[in-house]
Design an enzyme around this catalytic site. Structure first.
Site, mmCIF file in Angstrom:
data_model
loop_
_atom_site.group_PDB
_atom_site.id
_atom_site.type_symbol
_atom_site.label_atom_id
_atom_site.label_comp_id
_atom_site.label_asym_id
_atom_site.label_seq_id
_atom_site.Cartn_x
_atom_site.Cartn_y
_atom_site.Cartn_z
ATOM 1 N N LYS A 1 0.829 -1.085 -0.224
ATOM 2 C CA LYS A 1 -0.315 -0.066 0.146
ATOM 3 C C LYS A 1 1.439 1.197 0.384
ATOM 4 O O LYS A 1 2.315 1.477 0.007
ATOM 5 C CB LYS A 1 -0.512 0.328 1.122
HETATM 6 C C1 LIG Z 1 -5.151 -4.781 1.486
HETATM 7 C C2 LIG Z 1 -6.394 -3.971 1.431
HETATM 8 C C3 LIG Z 1 -7.786 -4.804 2.774
HETATM 9 C C4 LIG Z 1 -7.214 -5.336 4.040
HETATM 10 O O1 LIG Z 1 -5.719 -4.547 4.527
HETATM 11 P P1 LIG Z 1 -4.699 -4.749 5.563
HETATM 12 O O2 LIG Z 1 -4.121 -4.047 6.353
HETATM 13 O O3 LIG Z 1 -3.168 -6.164 4.673
HETATM 14 O O4 LIG Z 1 -5.778 -6.072 6.663
HETATM 15 C C5 LIG Z 1 -8.682 -4.259 2.895
HETATM 16 N N1 LIG Z 1 -9.636 -4.027 1.750
HETATM 17 C C6 LIG Z 1 -8.634 -3.256 0.674
HETATM 18 C C7 LIG Z 1 -9.696 -2.609 -0.559
HETATM 19 C C8 LIG Z 1 -7.469 -3.719 0.480
HETATM 20 O O5 LIG Z 1 -6.501 -3.291 -0.093
#
Ligand SMILES: *Cc1c(COP(=O)(O)O)cnc(C)c1O
Length: 384
Positions: free
Chosen positions: A187
């Protein structure tokens, strides 16, 4: 292999982590509050509450908004499974609303049509709006529907740290109850694993604060009786250990200081992809000029080529392309709960054509050229 996404860790990030490791608190110390405050400021939100993942943050947000057994949660099928699973954790029913073919985000018109066709008792208590690839959903229209039909609105902004909706930062929650961010390494900024909720609602923030730590409060004003003494705490409800560590918070805070730099770089790479791909027979990501994507992903659609052949050819030439997302309603788990092929035709059509190209701040221009060359060759090869 050039990956589709990758973290960018600087010497300052390493120093921030080392400082915490040598300090008195490696969890539940002062770094959490500092990161939360800085994050709230960046978003223009009154409150920010750190979690150990966006998944746990989504779960706690659903609980805090009162989602429970017998209730209904709706979300987009074009997202990671966590956006839907949070409803299942609460014992709720999960339904899916199709995406807009231009933005790949939850389509307000489809939502409105579905609300009109659904009897009041089967309408959602919570809608999770996912800002796909970092571009905001049409929050104004979603809020208007939320007000009309009485549902709460969670923004899953996991892709969208640093993005804008109109002239405000995503996370300002002008049109939502709260926004959730992910700090997974692919991210925009990372804490290894981690998440954050922003909100303008103090009561919701206090509840989230308790839920991330077993439902326990140490605030005398929240207790059901006079505290026995200064050591006292009370468990008011059932919560979890969803806490972020200070080690992670220090990394997140240091990464946040580099957010503008990350945004500029992602934006520049996106604009350069737009130019380089102009002469290729692919659909480039449409952008609403009224906002600004955080450019977590750069997704193209292949109209005239076999996506699988192009995918395999690019992987074979060392380009770590990916596909975002397999529509959630087609996952076996959700099929077993009543979802079927054809429920969300736009998301399904999009899925068969989508290809995510590498997009991360450390991607060099030479590497980007290599990606485009490999794509050009893969398209030509899959024509024969
Ligand atoms: C990555 C992601 C999540 C989950 O995030 P984590 O921090 O890995 O739990 C939830 N929603 C979306 C749209 C994502 O891309």
């Amino acid at each position: 292999m050039i990956p589709y996404g990758r973290q960018d860790i600087s010497q300052a990030d390493l120093d921030a982590v080392e400082e915490v490791l040598r300090s008195d608190f490696i969890t539940q110390g002062p770094a959490i509050g500092r990161f939360e405050q800085a994050f709230a400021e960046v978003c223009g939100a009154a409150q920010a509450i750190a979690f150990n993942s966006a998944t746990s943050a989504l779960h706690a947000a659903c609980v805090a908004l009162g989602l429970g057994p017998g209730d209904v949660l709706w979300t987009s099928p074009n997202t990671f499974v966590a956006s839907a699973n949070c409803g299942i954790y609460c014992g709720a029913q999960v339904g899916f609303v199709d995406v807009d073919p231009k933005t790949y985000n939850l389509c307000p018109a489809a939502l409105q049509a579905r609300l009109e066709q659904t009897p009041p008792e089967a309408r959602p208590k919570v809608v999770v709006a996912v800002h796909f690839a970092g571009q905001s959903c049409d929050m104004k229209r979603l809020r208007a529907l939320g007000d009309q039909y009485g549902f709460s609105l969670i923004e899953d902004a996991s892709h969208a740290v640093g993005g804008r909706y109109g002239d405000r930062a995503i996370g300002a929650c002008e049109y939502s109850d709260c926004a959730i961010f992910s700090f997974h390494p692919v991210k925009i900024i990372t804490t290894g694993e981690g998440g954050m909720v922003t909100t303008q609602n103090r009561t919701l923030a206090d509840r989230l604060n308790r839920l991330r730590s077993h439902g326990i409060t140490r605030e005398a004003t929240e207790m059901r009786s006079e505290p026995d003494g200064p050591w006292y705490y009370q468990q008011l409800e059932l919560g979890w250990n969803y806490r972020m560590t200070d080690i992670q918070a220090a990394l997140g805070h240091s990464q946040l200081k580099r957010l503008d730099q990350f945004m500029e770089r992602r934006q520049a790479l996106a604009e350069r992809y737009d130019q380089l791909l102009q002469s290729l027979p692919v659909i480039r990501p449409w952008q609403d000029p009224a906002g600004r994507s955080a450019w977590h992903l750069y997704v193209i659609q292949l109209e005239q080529h076999d996506r699988r052949r192009v995918f395999e050819a690019m992987r074979a030439s060392g380009i770590g392309v990916n596909v975002h997302y397999i529509p959630i309603h087609l996952q076996p788990f959700y099929r077993e709960r009543g979802s079927r092929e054809g429920d969300c035709p736009e998301a399904e059509r999009y899925y068969h054509r989508a290809l995510s190209l590498p997009m991360f701040p450390a991607l060099s221009l030479d590497q980007q050229d290599e990606v485009v060359r490999a794509l050009d060759q893969a398209l030509t090869a899959s024509e024969q």
